[in-house]
Write a protein that holds these residues in place. Sequence first.
Motif, short mmCIF file in Angstrom:
data_model
loop_
_atom_site.label_atom_id
_atom_site.label_comp_id
_atom_site.label_asym_id
_atom_site.label_seq_id
_atom_site.Cartn_x
_atom_site.Cartn_y
_atom_site.Cartn_z
N PHE A 163 8.16 6.58 -5.36
CA PHE A 163 7.75 7.14 -6.48
C PHE A 163 8.67 7.74 -7.38
CE2 PHE A 163 7.85 10.20 -2.96
CZ PHE A 163 8.62 11.19 -3.57
N SER A 184 2.31 -8.31 -5.47
CA SER A 184 1.73 -8.21 -7.07
C SER A 184 2.88 -9.10 -7.85
CB SER A 184 1.37 -6.93 -7.64
OG SER A 184 2.78 -6.09 -7.53
N GLY A 224 11.37 6.25 -8.51
CA GLY A 224 11.88 5.27 -9.37
C GLY A 224 13.29 5.13 -9.42
N GLU A 225 14.10 5.70 -8.28
CA GLU A 225 15.49 5.41 -8.30
C GLU A 225 16.28 4.61 -7.26
OE1 GLU A 225 16.77 9.33 -7.76
OE2 GLU A 225 15.99 9.51 -5.73
P1 ADP Z 1 9.56 3.47 -6.80
O1 ADP Z 1 9.52 2.45 -5.81
O2 ADP Z 1 10.06 4.72 -6.54
O3 ADP Z 1 8.77 3.52 -8.09
P2 ADP Z 1 11.96 1.58 -7.34
O4 ADP Z 1 13.24 1.67 -7.81
O5 ADP Z 1 11.88 1.41 -5.75
O6 ADP Z 1 11.05 2.86 -7.59
O7 ADP Z 1 11.07 0.52 -8.11
C1 ADP Z 1 10.71 0.67 -9.22
C2 ADP Z 1 9.52 -0.09 -9.80
O8 ADP Z 1 9.75 -1.61 -9.51
C3 ADP Z 1 8.31 0.34 -8.77
O9 ADP Z 1 7.79 1.45 -9.39
C4 ADP Z 1 7.70 -1.17 -9.11
O10 ADP Z 1 6.78 -1.03 -10.13
C5 ADP Z 1 8.50 -2.29 -9.21
N1 ADP Z 1 8.84 -2.93 -8.02
C6 ADP Z 1 9.95 -2.78 -7.13
N2 ADP Z 1 9.75 -3.74 -6.09
C7 ADP Z 1 8.80 -4.33 -6.31
C8 ADP Z 1 8.13 -5.44 -5.40
N3 ADP Z 1 8.50 -5.84 -4.50
N4 ADP Z 1 6.91 -6.04 -6.21
C9 ADP Z 1 6.40 -5.44 -7.35
N5 ADP Z 1 6.83 -4.41 -7.94
C10 ADP Z 1 8.14 -3.89 -7.57
#
Ligand code: ADP
Length: 608
Positions: A96, A63, A98-99
């Motif tokens: 989930f 996305s 967010g870290e």
């Molecule tokens: P989590 O996966 O637990 O939500 P992350 O730190 O891994 O936390 O990612 C933070 C946010 O960044 C995600 O919730 C998502 O919205 C966005 N994100 C990360 N990687 C991608 C990606 N490859 N494509 C789209 N959105 C991403």
Amino acid sequence: MSDQIKLLPDSIANQIAAGEVIQRPSSVVKELLENALDAKATHINLIVKDAGRTLIQITDNGSGMSQTDARMCFEKHATSKISNADDLFNLNTLGFRGEALASIAAISHVQLKTKTEDQELGTEIIMEGSELKSQENCSCSTGTSFSVKNLFYNVPARRNFLKSNTAELRHVIEEFQRIALVHPNVSFTFYNNGSVLHQLQKGSLKQRITQVIGKKLDEKLVPIEEQTEDLKIHGFIGKPEFSRKKRGEQYFFANHRFIKHPYFHHAIENAYKELIPDGSFPSYFIYLQVQPEEIDVNIHPTKIEVNFSNKQLIYAILAAAAKKALGQFSLTPSLDFEQEESMSFQFSREKAIKPPSIKINPEYNPFESEKATDPRQISNQENWSKLYNFNEENNETVEPYNAPTSVPSGINFLPETNDQSPSLNNTFIQIGLSFVISSVKSGMVIIDQKLAHERILYEKYLEQYENRQIASQQLLFPVNMNMSAEELSIIQELKDELINFGFDIKTFGHNGIVINGSPTEITESKIPEIIDEIINHFLDGKHLDQDRKLAFARTMARQLAIKYGQKLKQSEMEELADALFSCTIPDVSIDGEQIFKTIGIEEIKSLF
Ligand code: ADP
Ligand code: MG
């Protein structure tokens, strides 16, 4: 005293948190792959350099993120996946907390390029140790690309804690495979230092398993399937005859996530009881699907261990499903397995529950190569004399035999009296086709034939290795073996030892090797087993830093030694005893067991 407590700056707090989530390059790979999958990518490209130490790059066609999200995603507790605690029990995403991104950005140099479908220009962000270095518009395709460079550049302790590149790459491959095995509808490419490790097309689950694990797995698997109101099980389990000597290909997934679950593992293992020999492990790829609220993934930061609210029920269903799958396979062959099944069909029941038997090659004479030239005459003499006490000069001066500490004490081969020694031309008796018995001055000695021969061969190979005497032969028909990427990396790592032990091996493609030459003593049919055992030994990476030649010698000795059940001639038993007592350590087997025991006259007397 003045106030002592202060709040840690975010960058330090993130670094500390990173310690939990990011232990090594493979943790970064896992988090980034999961994010790409959560973003509904259908193609993911993974590039690592130096096993991820210098670069981990993951590009997806998912996305993408808006400009604001691109900046936000590096903040602690920034997630689009949950908004309240209740959501935790209704999770349909892999991430989930967010870290992950906050942690990764705290301990590396990160470049992010991302664009959503409705944006014209994408966003490029550069982070260094939690600090935003630049944010610009950029042109890129829809989706997201993360480049993580110089991992742990600001945490030397962590960096030093990393293992060799081979070991780290193994972890990366493992994480990659665990994820690829759950997403057969996503295509993946995976490069390390410019060479392809995996190129996975979309396909069926079985195709994906076969692509990932290799080894012609499709003929070796039977489907397992079960569905109840609250639980769906599907996947594949290995036919009993393809059980392996190592615990490798055992995968549980729950709701699209690789999990470790010893309790469920037990359910499967039980189904194989009596179908496979002790010390063998069945392969399985089992996918569980339960209601999201039935599962608590929050108990482990990297989410490998999960809690099921209804463990016992799942156990029972799993066990039944596995038994059914194995039973079906032996009675009603599916189309997938036509050839083999039609042959084994009428015997399969018996075949399935028959205990493992020992195969013996009656032609094989393990002593042929040992005869005549024994460079260890002296040590032989010593060991024999310790046993028989035939030191003719003066029995009084003979040092009592010192058993190594791992052998139970109290074994003294010296007689109480000054009796004349028995002759070396002793009679040997074989009992149970496993033990060789002979009389000695102090009573009798019982030698375990298999352990003895393993010890003899082990010392012989080591000596030949040191003297570069191992003879190699070119094979008339080269032996091909399929390998997983992980196994291939071990073969690469062991290149020198393989050559020195007489193997001539080349890799071909990214999942195979061809063996053109082998040590002269090995028969062609033994080669795959030996290579397999060597790879298995090194596969978990723990042993790579140890003295590798020992493992090679041990494997070859184990594979080539005579087994229990093999009948030995009088002369062979004599050779065996002779060669054993020429060894530097004749008492202890290569696995630390006692090779021979003596029973003293007194003990024999006490039997009557
Ligand atoms: P989590 O996966 O637990 O939500 P992350 O730190 O891994 O936390 O990612 C933070 C946010 O960044 C995600 O919730 C998502 O919205 C966005 N994100 C990360 N990687 C991608 C990606 N490859 N494509 C789209 N959105 C991403
Ligand atoms: Mg995530």
